[in-house]
Scaffold this motif. Structure first.
Motif, PDB file in Angstrom:
ATOM      1  N   LEU A 144       0.835  -1.207   0.000  1.00 34.49           N
ATOM      2  CA  LEU A 144       0.000   0.000   0.000  1.00 34.49           C
ATOM      3  C   LEU A 144       0.869   1.256   0.000  1.00 34.49           C
ATOM      4  O   LEU A 144       0.576   2.230  -0.711  1.00 34.49           O
ATOM      5  N   LYS A 145       1.935   1.222   0.770  1.00 35.16           N
ATOM      6  CA  LYS A 145       2.838   2.377   0.831  1.00 35.16           C
ATOM      7  C   LYS A 145       3.457   2.658  -0.534  1.00 35.16           C
ATOM      8  O   LYS A 145       3.504   3.815  -0.986  1.00 35.16           O
ATOM      9  N   ASP A 146       3.932   1.614  -1.197  1.00 42.36           N
ATOM     10  CA  ASP A 146       4.533   1.783  -2.524  1.00 42.36           C
ATOM     11  C   ASP A 146       3.498   2.281  -3.533  1.00 42.36           C
ATOM     12  O   ASP A 146       3.802   3.107  -4.400  1.00 42.36           O
ATOM     13  N   TRP A 147       2.270   1.783  -3.404  1.00 37.61           N
ATOM     14  CA  TRP A 147       1.184   2.163  -4.309  1.00 37.61           C
ATOM     15  C   TRP A 147       0.861   3.648  -4.184  1.00 37.61           C
ATOM     16  O   TRP A 147       0.735   4.362  -5.182  1.00 37.61           O
ATOM     17  N   VAL A 148       0.757   4.112  -2.949  1.00 34.91           N
ATOM     18  CA  VAL A 148       0.439   5.521  -2.700  1.00 34.91           C
ATOM     19  C   VAL A 148       1.611   6.412  -3.093  1.00 34.91           C
ATOM     20  O   VAL A 148       1.427   7.492  -3.672  1.00 34.91           O
ATOM     21  N   THR A 149       2.817   5.965  -2.792  1.00 34.32           N
ATOM     22  CA  THR A 149       4.011   6.744  -3.138  1.00 34.32           C
ATOM     23  C   THR A 149       4.115   6.956  -4.644  1.00 34.32           C
ATOM     24  O   THR A 149       4.595   7.996  -5.114  1.00 34.32           O
ATOM     25  N   ALA A 150       3.622   5.973  -5.395  1.00 29.41           N
ATOM     26  CA  ALA A 150       3.659   6.069  -6.858  1.00 29.41           C
ATOM     27  C   ALA A 150       2.568   6.985  -7.403  1.00 29.41           C
ATOM     28  O   ALA A 150       2.458   7.175  -8.621  1.00 29.41           O
ATOM     29  N   GLY A 151       1.752   7.547  -6.495  1.00 29.23           N
ATOM     30  CA  GLY A 151       0.725   8.495  -6.907  1.00 29.23           C
ATOM     31  C   GLY A 151      -0.618   7.880  -7.236  1.00 29.23           C
ATOM     32  O   GLY A 151      -1.479   8.539  -7.821  1.00 29.23           O
ATOM     33  N   ASN A 152      -0.818   6.626  -6.854  1.00 26.32           N
ATOM     34  CA  ASN A 152      -2.084   5.950  -7.136  1.00 26.32           C
ATOM     35  C   ASN A 152      -3.106   6.198  -6.031  1.00 26.32           C
ATOM     36  O   ASN A 152      -2.756   6.577  -4.909  1.00 26.32           O
ATOM     37  N   ASN A 153      -4.364   5.944  -6.371  1.00 29.03           N
ATOM     38  CA  ASN A 153      -5.468   6.126  -5.424  1.00 29.03           C
ATOM     39  C   ASN A 153      -5.470   4.974  -4.420  1.00 29.03           C
ATOM     40  O   ASN A 153      -5.554   3.803  -4.800  1.00 29.03           O
TER      41      ASN A 153
END
Length: 261
Positions: A144-153
């Motif tokens: 989740l952290k990597d997903w959000v860091t990449a700018g995803n919802n």
């Protein structure tokens, strides 16, 4: 009841200490395992039931969290909570593996030839799925952290992480796990090592688990209204609960001569 007692110290409550919860659970587990072992030796109980009976320890640890997994962004503030949940499940999987090895080595059910290899294969697949699934979900906060860091919802991460492939593996795993445990409960009953209530209870839990897995696969976890309760039987802890009751049945099939002595 035990889970409810330590639930007062759940780390999901902001004012509670994470370390305190772990220490309380550890103390309970040591006392529980020690008392159970003493009773097994004193009354000459079926030692094969001791290992699955210990599943109560991780089950209490999970129930004591007194909260479902927090899959929101708040998870990133306390990833250790979900890590602890899956640490308990890893422990349960380890007990399952030890039980399977002990069962096959001791040949308590008099399994011979190709049947023994088939059962060994089923246990191996069941164990492998547990480990894969728990590793996958243990790493959810990091994903989740990597997903959000990449700018995803963040709201879209769940469907991305637990996609159709993950669900399918989980469904296959539940089929194998519940089928194996149902077979065990019936086999132990036929061998007169448990009472009738054991296969009845385990078969009910296992059948509901298999039905739940089927509905989960068909609906992709979008349960129809009125069937949402089935998700309870798909969660990874349910096979361990069924196996715990099998362990309890094996231990409570008392040796009357030992009790008299």
């Amino acid at each position: 009841m035990l889970g409810g007692i330590i639930g007062k110290h759940s780390p999901y409550v902001e004012t509670n200490s994470f370390k305190t919860y772990v220490l309380i659970w550890t103390a309970f587990s040591i006392v529980f395992a020690s008392v159970a072992l003493l009773l097994v030796r004193k009354f000459q109980l079926a030692s094969i039931g001791f290992i699955p009976f210990l599943l109560l320890c991780p089950i209490v640890g999970i129930v004591g969290l007194a909260s479902p997994p927090d899959l929101s962004l708040k998870m990133l503030d306390h990833p250790e909570r979900e890590h602890l949940r899956y640490t308990f499940l890893f422990l349960a999987a380890l007990l399952f593996g030890v039980f399977a090895v002990s069962l096959l080595r001791g040949n308590h059910l008099k399994i011979k030839g190709s049947s023994k290899w088939l059962i060994a294969l089923l246990f191996t697949l069941a164990f492998a799925e547990f480990i894969w699934e728990f590793t996958h979900h243990y790493l959810y906060p990091e994903g989740l952290k990597d997903w959000v860091t990449a700018g995803n919802n963040a709201d879209e991460f769940g469907k991305h992480y637990d996609n159709i492939n993950v669900i399918t593996v989980g469904v296959i795993g539940r089929y194998i796990q519940f089928t194996s445990i149902i077979w065990l409960s019936i086999s132990f009953y036929k061998a007169r090592q448990t009472k009738l209530w054991s296969p009845v209870l385990v078969c009910i839990l296992g059948t509901l688990g298999i039905i739940s897995a089927t509905v989960t696969f068909i609906t992709q976890m979008n349960y129809p209204k009125g069937l949402e309760f089935l998700f309870l039987f798909f969660i990874p802890g349910m096979p361990f609960l069924a196996l715990y009751w099998l362990g309890a049945a094996l231990l409570t099939n008392l040796n009357k001569d030992a009790i008299k002595g």
